[in-house]
Write an enzyme that holds these catalytic residues in place. Structure first.
Site, PDB file in Angstrom:
ATOM      1  N   ASP A 162     -25.626   0.729  -3.724  1.00 27.22           N
ATOM      2  CA  ASP A 162     -25.737  -0.726  -3.852  1.00 27.22           C
ATOM      3  C   ASP A 162     -24.910  -1.214  -5.039  1.00 27.22           C
ATOM      4  O   ASP A 162     -25.388  -1.973  -5.883  1.00 27.22           O
ATOM      5  CB  ASP A 162     -27.206  -1.132  -4.013  1.00 27.22           C
ATOM      6  CG  ASP A 162     -27.422  -2.621  -3.694  1.00 27.22           C
ATOM      7  OD1 ASP A 162     -26.519  -3.235  -3.099  1.00 27.22           O
ATOM      8  OD2 ASP A 162     -28.492  -3.154  -4.035  1.00 27.22           O
ATOM      9  N   GLY A 211     -35.919  -9.064  -7.700  1.00 30.66           N
ATOM     10  CA  GLY A 211     -35.440  -9.010  -6.339  1.00 30.66           C
ATOM     11  C   GLY A 211     -36.614  -9.068  -5.393  1.00 30.66           C
ATOM     12  O   GLY A 211     -37.728  -9.440  -5.753  1.00 30.66           O
TER      13      GLY A 211
END
Length: 668
Positions: A132, A18
């Site tokens: 998340d 990420g």
């Protein structure tokens, strides 16, 4: 040269990453196992804030230990690079699964969601909010086990991420986060429940509830707009399942589920009671908060600002304007009082009218056939026009029997009351997949994904199927059975077998014994020998007990002398007449090619408590016929006669105390 961290973790290939970290597949050379290593990107290694976030993930994950959460093994720093060592999951992300196969079947989506609930409930018990939850952070193993990852991490800003305007802390991925995250308000366990609702929505529709040209526009939709309801996109979704999604996605946290365990409780019963009334948010529960600090800009005035503007406007009103305002206020007060008076009077007359309706004694009809249940309710004084019947899959009662009623009985109800009966359409059936040639572990994973939980294996000899692979299943592939049906996988144990002893047997007997041992009969030779005529006196080239490849031919020598008749020979006369089964029923009028098969059913009750046994059979002669209805206190056995044709499959269902315990397909 291969890079090694901490003297033991040998990095291999990049498997993900990420904005903040990169994930490698690696080998722990000390323990000789494959692991996943997450490394903080080099540009953030000197940023104290990012390093703290990286440590936060490690600390959060270290507090959790659950089969549905990716395990953390180690943390460290090597040459100024921070890393976390985690369990390596050999399988796709849920996002990959949705992209390749979505929309997912309802039962598969529910199974995945139940496992996510277990993981998040464990985290919430340890006061950790994921913040998340999204398909990208949910991994699926080859055996169908869910693994939730990325606990406690605040990701760096990307095109699909929202940050808080004060501290730039990442609050989640915009398509999946809750309205309170969009506002920058306090995040709680109910924020994860909202995100779980978005994940369910995407699994079952292959779409997201909200999308837009920018993260800000998506965030605003989470706050204010309604989404297309799941059943409009996928009519195969039961109402009970849509209700779970709708309740998870309520904009007000107070109206969502209390916790993850409450979500799972509804998931477990969703397919048992699929046709529930639609969930609706109370009209007075609309969230009026409109300040959106997480999006970064002022969208419109806050409530306090509007009140200040009203006060300034009032100071500028002229006296006539004030008088008009007073008259309008008095007029509205009068209208409200009139409405209240009419409402009170209407309520009085309605209540008095209801009070004059006579009561009737509503019976309890659960467990009764539909026709009898309706007749009993009519006999109690409720017209048939007020009795509503709804069919649904149910494993608690046989097909055609009532498994629930509303209102419940026995109780007194008004004779004008509508009665809802829920009638079993039989246990929900699914198709047994074709598993032949598949490795045993993969076959079990496939069955588990399809909803089968009662699976065992049985080793068999096979010449054509490799060791450890599935030869066949019982019930066979493509059979339609209930999810709790016992599935037996016949697993190949290889192509070797042991030579049986056939000395003293006839040729016919020896042939059958050898075939059962996966061997063939070779040359048969007659020989003069002092033994009963027609019996085996020699085997070649192998002796009993030898281990040989399956399919090997065994030569036989048979005694031939004039000492007497061959063993087993007998003569007799047959008489004409009708053929009958074991119960004496005539078979002359049955369909052509009917095969009669007796099936023995045994019900054990080691506790000695009374058990109500119902046995339902379906074959070429009858469908859903109840052949046994008996209360037993000890182990009991019944012989059930089945009539089968080449084009029909029989079935026997055994219910104990109203619950389906055994489901036997019976082949022709």
């Amino acid at each position: 040269m291969t890079k090694r961290l901490g003297g033991r973790y040998e990095l291999q290939t990049v498997i993900g990453g990420g904005g903040m970290a990169i994930v490698y597949k690696a080998v722990d050379t000390l323990l000789d196992r494959t692991v996943a290593v997450k490394m903080l990107r080099a540009q953030y290694a000197g940023d104290e804030e990012f390093v703290n976030r990286f440590r936060q993930e490690a600390q959060s994950a270290a507090r959790l230990s659950h089969p549905n959460i990716v395990n953390l093994y180690d943390v460290g720093m090597s040459d100024g690079e921070y890393y976390i060592v985690m369990e390596y999951v050999d399988g796709p992300t849920l996002k990959d699964l949705i992209r390749d196969r979505g929309p997912l079947p309802v039962h598969e989506a529910l199974d995945i969601t139940e496992q996510i609930c277990d993981a998040l409930a464990h985290a919430h018990d340890h006061r950790i909010i994921h913040r998340d939850v999204k398909p990208h952070n949910i991994l699926i193993t080859q055996r169908g086990q869910v693994k939730v990852t990325d606990f406690g991490i605040a990701r760096a800003v990307t095109g699909n991420t929202i940050t808080h305007h004060n501290d730039t802390s990442v609050l989640g991925s915009v398509h999946y986060f809750s309205p309170e995250q969009a506002r920058g308000a306090t995040v709680s366990a109910k924020s994860d429940i909202y995100s779980l609702g978005v994940v369910m929505y995407e699994m079952l529709t292959k779409k997201l509830p909200f999308s837009g040209d920018s993260p800000v526009s998506v965030a605003l939709k989470h706050l204010r707009e309604d989404f297309v309801e799941p059943r409009e996109l996928n009519p195969l979704i039961p109402q009970s399942v849509e209700n779970i999604i709708l309740r998870c996605l309520v904009k007000s946290p107070d109206l969502r589920y209390a916790d993850m365990r409450a979500v799972k409780a509804d998931l477990l019963t969703a397919l048992i009671h699929p046709n529930l009334p639609k969930f609706r948010v109370p009209s007075d529960a609309i969230d009026e908060t409109i300040s959106i600090p997480a999006v970064g800009g002022r969208m419109r005035a806050t409530e306090s600002e509007r009140e200040d503007n009203d006060e300034e406007s009032e100071e500028e009103l002229t006296p006539p304007s004030r008088r008009r305002r007073v008259w309008r206020t008095l007029m509205w007060i009068g209208i409200v009082l009139a409405v209240l008076v009419v409402g009170v009077l209407s309520a009085y007359y309605i209540v008095m009218g209801i009070a004059q309706v006579p009561n009737v004694n509503l019976p309890n009809v659960v467990g009764q056939p539909q026709a009898k249940a309706v007749a009993l309710i009519e006999k109690a004084g409720i017209p048939q026009t007020q009795i509503h019947v709804q069919d649904a899959f149910n494993s608690q009662q046989p097909k055609g029997y009532v498994y629930s009623q509303n209102p419940t009985g026995p109780q007194q109800v008004k004779e004008t009351r509508d009665i809802q009966l829920y009638v079993s359409d039989g246990a929900h059936k699914i198709q047994v997949p074709d598993l032949a040639g598949m490795p045993a572990d993969q076959a079990k994973s496939t069955l588990s994904s399809d909803g089968f939980s009662n699976v065992t294996d049985n080793t068999v000899q096979s010449v054509s199927v490799a060791v450890g692979d599935v030869v066949s299943s019982n019930p066979p592939a493509n059979s339609m059975v209930t999810p709790n049906t016992h599935i037996v996988l016949n697993i190949s144990q290889g192509a070797e077998t042991q030579v049986p002893n056939v000395y003293g047997k006839t040729v016919a007997q020896a042939t059958q014994i050898l075939q059962n041992a996966h061997l063939a009969v070779g040359q048969v030779t007659q020989i003069q020998f002092a033994a009963p005529n027609g019996t085996i006196v020699k085997m070649f080239p192998y002796n009993p007990g030898d281990t040989v490849p399956a399919g090997t031919s065994i030569d036989l020598w048979v005694a031939s002398n004039s000492a007497g008749n061959s063993p087993g020979n007998s003569t007799g006369n047959s008489t004409g007449g009708s053929t009958t089964n074991s119960t004496g029923a005539s078979l002359d009028n049955l369909p052509p090619n009917t095969h009669v098969r007796p099936v023995t059913i045994k019900v054990a009750d080691p506790s000695g408590n009374p058990v109500v046994v119902q046995i339902i059979k379906s074959d070429a002669v009858s469908q859903n016929e109840q052949v046994v209805s008996q209360t037993i206190t000890s182990t009991s056995t019944w012989n059930i006669t089945m009539y089968l044709t080449p084009n029909s499959q029989g079935e026997i269902q055994v219910y104990e105390n109203g619950k389906l315990q055994q489901d036997y397909p019976v082949q022709y």
